[in-house]
Write an enzyme that holds these catalytic residues in place. Structure first.
Site, PDB file in Angstrom:
ATOM      1  N   LYS A 263       5.762  35.463  52.158  1.00 53.72           N
ATOM      2  CA  LYS A 263       4.934  35.880  51.051  1.00 53.72           C
ATOM      3  C   LYS A 263       5.790  36.037  49.793  1.00 53.72           C
ATOM      4  O   LYS A 263       7.007  36.195  49.950  1.00 53.72           O
ATOM      5  CB  LYS A 263       4.212  37.193  51.385  1.00 53.72           C
TER       6      LYS A 263
ATOM      7  N   ASP B 229       3.602  37.123  57.681  1.00 50.82           N
ATOM      8  CA  ASP B 229       3.289  38.457  57.198  1.00 50.82           C
ATOM      9  C   ASP B 229       3.973  39.351  58.215  1.00 50.82           C
ATOM     10  O   ASP B 229       3.493  39.504  59.341  1.00 50.82           O
ATOM     11  CB  ASP B 229       1.771  38.699  57.204  1.00 50.82           C
ATOM     12  N   HIS B 230       5.133  39.902  57.856  1.00 56.58           N
ATOM     13  CA  HIS B 230       5.964  40.489  58.914  1.00 56.58           C
ATOM     14  C   HIS B 230       5.302  41.710  59.560  1.00 56.58           C
ATOM     15  O   HIS B 230       5.687  42.104  60.652  1.00 56.58           O
ATOM     16  CB  HIS B 230       7.380  40.788  58.412  1.00 56.58           C
TER      17      HIS B 230
ATOM     18  N   HIS C 269       0.019  42.825  53.879  1.00 58.16           N
ATOM     19  CA  HIS C 269       0.291  43.638  55.080  1.00 58.16           C
ATOM     20  C   HIS C 269      -0.855  44.592  55.427  1.00 58.16           C
ATOM     21  O   HIS C 269      -1.334  44.630  56.551  1.00 58.16           O
ATOM     22  CB  HIS C 269       1.555  44.483  54.891  1.00 58.16           C
TER      23      HIS C 269
HETATM   24  C1  BG6 Z   1       7.871  43.669  51.979  1.00 68.84           C
HETATM   25  C2  BG6 Z   1       7.774  44.136  50.563  1.00 68.84           C
HETATM   26  O1  BG6 Z   1       6.931  42.675  52.240  1.00 68.84           O
HETATM   27  O2  BG6 Z   1       7.652  44.773  52.859  1.00 68.84           O
HETATM   28  C3  BG6 Z   1       8.775  45.238  50.298  1.00 68.84           C
HETATM   29  O3  BG6 Z   1       8.018  43.051  49.689  1.00 68.84           O
HETATM   30  C4  BG6 Z   1       8.606  46.352  51.286  1.00 68.84           C
HETATM   31  O4  BG6 Z   1       8.627  45.743  48.967  1.00 68.84           O
HETATM   32  C5  BG6 Z   1       8.597  45.809  52.706  1.00 68.84           C
HETATM   33  O5  BG6 Z   1       9.703  47.240  51.111  1.00 68.84           O
HETATM   34  C6  BG6 Z   1       8.225  46.908  53.679  1.00 68.84           C
HETATM   35  O6  BG6 Z   1       8.417  46.450  54.982  1.00 68.84           O
HETATM   36  P1  BG6 Z   1       8.644  47.475  56.157  1.00 68.84           P
HETATM   37  O7  BG6 Z   1       8.709  46.611  57.371  1.00 68.84           O
HETATM   38  O8  BG6 Z   1       9.943  48.177  55.869  1.00 68.84           O
HETATM   39  O9  BG6 Z   1       7.496  48.411  56.136  1.00 68.84           O
END
Ligand code: BG6
Length: 506
Positions: free
Chosen positions: A152, A181-182, A244
């Site tokens: 993304k 979308d992790h 997300h």
């Molecule tokens: C990313 C965002 O997709 O997700 C970041 O671009 C954010 O800004 C991150 O910090 C948060 O991921 P997680 O896995 O730490 O909740």
């Protein structure tokens, strides 16, 4: 778990942060678990000049710095699968040397025609690289599959997302695209499906008859760090909610899929997005709250405000906090509000879904000021992964005073279980060709379509306030008023840091 088919794995943007922090550590972890193909080559591509050996050395350092497995004994063996090529990915002519390098890797390592191209680059290359690959036939599937992984943001708004879609679809098919979308790769996000559809006790209650409202939070204690430049063109709504958090809403609200086939699950998520009630321009100021962190002191340390961060316009109106109330107009959820919020520089890092159940129809035990319990099911996505159920218990003694108590499960109690990183899961799935946990084009478009009225209004309507909130607090107080009901507010797992230090109730 079986090993994927042999292939070449090409990372564009190989000298960047994501490669060393996430992608290569995830690949190494798969290697340690014997989950990479038998014949495999990893080719890093980027503009910076490195030899194969310098790149390997850099990746070696990254593997110790950002390790996701304690077993570091196989690093040297893993490094033998890594190669590097320096080209300017915008320059179409340079793709002949890419083609040549890939062909050499295939011949020398006896790898067939399968390939994955991972775009870990700035988004302005998302159209260019796939087009250039296609012009050399590197997308052609005749002699083996070819897949494209994209990070993304998938567009900046509906219009640019449409354009990206059209650009990609000129030479690639939906089946070849894996949009990361992790959040979907997180174990606890997948556990939403298991909690709902493997337990007879929850699903009968999972609807408008028993649920009062649903809350999805993703808070971070960090600020924008080194990413001020990127964040300026994004903001909390685009960065977290458009992708997300709406995906998490999709999994929370969807109908039971008919199977675990990728299309079965993705179709149900899409139906949720299609049922999102459009937000009318006149209601935006009441249902969408934006904020931006301002300087404060946390535990004696001076914390910069967003506008003082590197790469940020001193007059920026980019939101670092966004909260939204909306409805899903379908049979299951009609009339039930959903609330999502996300922000940077909040008191703690926590992502969770909170199902707030309706109160009992009659308050039998309302003596001494105590009322019946607020039943909540908290699905903790991170960092303390687990499930928490809150329910009422009698306080021992005379009378019938009720206290809310916790029934709490922590994944960490399963000491023998290691939770794989989201990237490990997603990269492995892409190698297997399983697209279940990747965002499909129509889902992405539906999410943009839903949020565009808010994003447009925030850009163009100066009368909509941008609230300042001191770093280390839970965002604008105004966001509390979003939640309907007397004495009802967001769940605050920790107090404001600016008050009296962290106190986590989790
Ligand atoms: C990313 C965002 O997709 O997700 C970041 O671009 C954010 O800004 C991150 O910090 C948060 O991921 P997680 O896995 O730490 O909740």
């Amino acid at each position: 778990m079986v090993r994927p088919e042999d292939h070449v794995f090409v990372i564009f943007g190989a000298s960047g942060d994501l490669t060393k922090r996430m992608i290569v550590p995830a690949l190494y972890s798969l290697f340690v678990q014997n989950l990479l193909p038998e014949k495999f080559a990893l080719l890093g591509v980027s503009r910076t000049e490195f030899s194969d050996d310098t790149f390997r050395q850099k990746m070696k350092e990254a593997l110790t710095e950002f390790k996701v497995t304690d077993d570091l004994s196989k690093i040297d063996e893993f490094l033998k699968t890594i190669f590097y090529l320096s080209i300017d990915p915008k320059n179409i002519v340079a793709y002949s040397s890419l083609e040549e390098k890939i062909n050499n890797l295939r011949t020398n390592n006896n790898i067939g025609g399968n390939a994955i191209y991972y775009l870990s680059t700035p988004p302005n290359l998302y159209s260019v690289i796939p087009r250039n690959l296609a012009s050399y036939g590197l997308n052609k599937q005749g002699n083996g599959w070819k897949r494209l992984i994209i990070e993304k943001p998938f567009g900046y708004d509906l219009e640019s997302a449409e354009k990206l879609k059209n650009d990609l679809m000129q030479s690639w098919t939906e089946e070849q695209l894996f949009r990361i979308d992790h959040y979907l790769g997180k174990e606890t996000v997948q556990n939403l499906l298991v909690t709902r559809f493997s337990n007879g006790i929850f699903e009968p209650l999972w609807n408008r008859n028993y649920i009062n409202h649903v809350e999805v939070t993703s808070s971070e204690s960090i600020g924008v760090e080194e990413r001020g430049g990127y964040y300026e063109s994004s903001g909390a709504m685009r960065d977290m909610i458009q992708n997300h958090l709406l995906q998490v809403v999709g999994l929370t609200a969807m109908e039971p899929p008919t199977s675990l086939e990728p299309s079965a699950i993705r179709n149900e998520i899409l139906k949720v997005f299609q049922a999102l009630r459009p937000i009318k321009p006149e209601e935006i100021k009441d249902v969408a709250i934006r904020g931006q962190y301002i300087a404060s002191k946390i535990k004696g340390e001076e914390i910069k405000g967003y506008r003082e961060e590197k790469g940020v316009n001193p007059e920026s109106i980019t939101e670092t906090y966004a909260a939204l109330k909306f409805y899903i107009d379908n049979w299951r959820w009609g009339g039930i509000p959903f609330y999502v919020r996300s922000g940077k520089r909040l008191p703690t890092r926590v992502s969770e879904v909170v199902i707030h159940f309706k109160k009992t129809p009659h308050f039998l035990f309302s003596t001494n000021g105590n009322t019946n319990a607020n039943n909540q099911l908290v699905l903790r996505i991170q960092p303390d992964e687990g499930v928490l159920l809150k329910f009422g218990m009698k306080i021992p003694g005379t009378g019938f005073d009720v206290q809310t108590v916790n029934m709490d499960f922590h994944y960490s109690d399963l000491t023998s279980v290691r939770i794989p990183t989201a990237y490990e899961r997603l990269i492995y799935d892409s190698m297997k060709g399983d697209s279940t946990l990747f965002a499909r084009t129509d889902e992405v478009m539906a999410a943009w379509k839903f949020l565009m009225p808010v994003l447009d209004a925030w850009k163009n309507d100066e009368s909509i306030p941008l609230y300042g909130y001191p770093a280390g607090t839970w965002g604008p107080e105004r966001a509390d008023e979003l939640i309907e009901g007397i004495n009802t507010t967001w769940r605050y797992p920790c107090k404001n840091l600016a008050d009296d230090g962290v106190y986590c109730e989790l």
